[in-house]
Each structure stands twice: as C-alpha cells, then as structure tokens.
Design a protein around this motif. Structure first.
Motif, PDB file in Angstrom:
ATOM      1  N   GLU A 172      13.133  16.392  13.803  1.00  0.00           N
ATOM      2  CA  GLU A 172      13.241  15.341  12.785  1.00  0.00           C
ATOM      3  C   GLU A 172      11.936  15.237  12.009  1.00  0.00           C
ATOM      4  O   GLU A 172      10.853  15.431  12.548  1.00  0.00           O
ATOM      5  N   ARG A 173      12.081  14.900  10.744  1.00  0.00           N
ATOM      6  CA  ARG A 173      10.942  14.802   9.830  1.00  0.00           C
ATOM      7  C   ARG A 173      10.990  13.441   9.136  1.00  0.00           C
ATOM      8  O   ARG A 173      12.044  12.941   8.799  1.00  0.00           O
ATOM      9  N   GLY A 174       9.805  12.888   8.914  1.00  0.00           N
ATOM     10  CA  GLY A 174       9.685  11.632   8.189  1.00  0.00           C
ATOM     11  C   GLY A 174       8.562  11.711   7.178  1.00  0.00           C
ATOM     12  O   GLY A 174       7.599  12.456   7.362  1.00  0.00           O
ATOM     13  N   SER A 175       8.703  10.945   6.100  1.00  0.00           N
ATOM     14  CA  SER A 175       7.646  10.954   5.087  1.00  0.00           C
ATOM     15  C   SER A 175       7.527   9.585   4.432  1.00  0.00           C
ATOM     16  O   SER A 175       8.440   8.765   4.499  1.00  0.00           O
ATOM     17  N   PHE A 176       6.379   9.372   3.793  1.00  0.00           N
ATOM     18  CA  PHE A 176       6.139   8.155   3.021  1.00  0.00           C
ATOM     19  C   PHE A 176       5.129   8.476   1.941  1.00  0.00           C
ATOM     20  O   PHE A 176       4.390   9.466   2.024  1.00  0.00           O
ATOM     21  N   VAL A 177       5.113   7.638   0.896  1.00  0.00           N
ATOM     22  CA  VAL A 177       4.228   7.843  -0.246  1.00  0.00           C
ATOM     23  C   VAL A 177       3.194   6.730  -0.271  1.00  0.00           C
ATOM     24  O   VAL A 177       3.540   5.542  -0.204  1.00  0.00           O
TER      25      VAL A 177
ATOM     26  N   GLY B 250       0.797  -1.211   0.000  1.00  0.00           N
ATOM     27  CA  GLY B 250       0.000   0.000   0.000  1.00  0.00           C
ATOM     28  C   GLY B 250       0.836   1.269   0.000  1.00  0.00           C
ATOM     29  O   GLY B 250       0.287   2.364   0.003  1.00  0.00           O
ATOM     30  N   PHE B 251       2.157   1.131  -0.005  1.00  0.00           N
ATOM     31  CA  PHE B 251       3.048   2.285   0.046  1.00  0.00           C
ATOM     32  C   PHE B 251       4.160   2.116  -0.992  1.00  0.00           C
ATOM     33  O   PHE B 251       4.658   1.011  -1.207  1.00  0.00           O
ATOM     34  N   ASP B 252       4.542   3.235  -1.639  1.00  0.00           N
ATOM     35  CA  ASP B 252       5.588   3.211  -2.664  1.00  0.00           C
ATOM     36  C   ASP B 252       6.921   3.626  -2.070  1.00  0.00           C
ATOM     37  O   ASP B 252       6.985   4.546  -1.233  1.00  0.00           O
TER      38      ASP B 252
END
Length: 168
Positions: free
Chosen positions: A129-134, A108-110
């Motif tokens: 701190e920063r986090g991300s997901f697609v 479900g995530f790229d």
C-alpha cells in the motif's frame, strides 16, 4: 583388672563424617550453580520476548512540484496508522506543520491525503500500500527540486524507519 589391655572399641564415627563433608559441599555448590543458571535463563528469556515495535520497510518518493511526499510500505509488519507519527525535514530543517496522521484537511497541507494517511481509509497500513500528501506553500520550509527530504516514521514513540530522498 586394672592395668590390662583396654576393652573399649575406638570411635568409628569421627572418620566416617570427615569423608561426607566434601561430598555435601559439592552437592550444595552444584545446587547453587543450577539455581543460578535457571535464574539467568529466565532473565534472558524475558528480555528476548520484549517487543520493540513493528518491523517494516518503506520507500520514499518526493516530487518538488507540487511538494508531494509518497511513501510505500514495501514489506514487513502491518502498521496501525492511528499509532503512527510522521516527522518531515527539508535539508535538515523540520516543517513547521507536521502531518497529524491520519488526517483530512490539516493545516500546512493541501488537499486530501491518499492511502493510509487519509482518515477515511482502513487504519492498517499493509505491504504493497502507498500513501501520499501534499505540503502547502504556507508550510515552512517548502520543498524545491534538489532538496533533501527526510521522513521519520515512529509507532508509539519508537522509531521504525528513517527515509531520505532528493526531491525531483
């Protein structure tokens, strides 16, 4: 010598005990009040020591193309990501596949998530701190510009933040 004045002394004991009775009652009442106050103080102290989980502040940014969610830890306690759960809704509808943080290559995530969401990084998520997901196109619902995205963060089933942003 009968009939003369009595030589017996009247009993003094009965009058002296009547004066002590209210004093003893007052002392017992005072002792009970102090004991009750101590029990209440201990109870209140125990309640205030209970921890409700970490306290932290976050910022959410959502990019409708390519459905990227970015969360920045802007202040407060560090968060252990291995104890974190993330729930995402798009226009009040939950995603079918939620991110299993930390992760790499989840359904479900790229691609690979960045920052604390990536299982190869330090599990402590600190302020700054920063986090991300697609989110993949195969996940439903998809994110389009203008959609309202809500992200709920919880540590050990205790909600620590509810973030909302409009996808750009």
């Amino acid at each position: 010598m009968s009939g003369g004045p009595s030589t017996e002394t009247p009993a003094v004991h009965s009058r002296s005990h009547r004066g002590i009775s209210p004093v003893v009652g007052l002392v017992v009442l005072l002792a009970l009040t102090v004991a009750l106050a101590a029990v209440v103080a201990v109870g209140v102290g125990a309640i205030s020591l209970e921890s409700s989980g970490p306290t932290a502040a976050f910022d959410l940014a959502v990019d409708g193309e390519p459905s990227r969610i970015t969360i920045e830890h802007v202040g407060g306690d560090p968060i252990n990501v291995s104890e974190l759960s993330v729930t995402i809704t798009v226009d009040e509808q939950e995603l079918i596949e939620q991110p299993p943080v930390p992760f790499v290559g989840a359904s479900g995530f790229d691609g690979t998530p960045t920052g604390p969401f990536n299982s190869a990084t330090d599990p402590e998520w600190r302020a700054g701190e920063r986090g991300s997901f697609v989110i993949a196109d195969t996940n439903d619902p998809t994110i389009d510009p203008g959609d309202t995205v809500t992200v709920t963060l919880a540590v050990d089933d205790t909600r620590i933040a509810v973030l909302e942003a409009t996808a750009k």
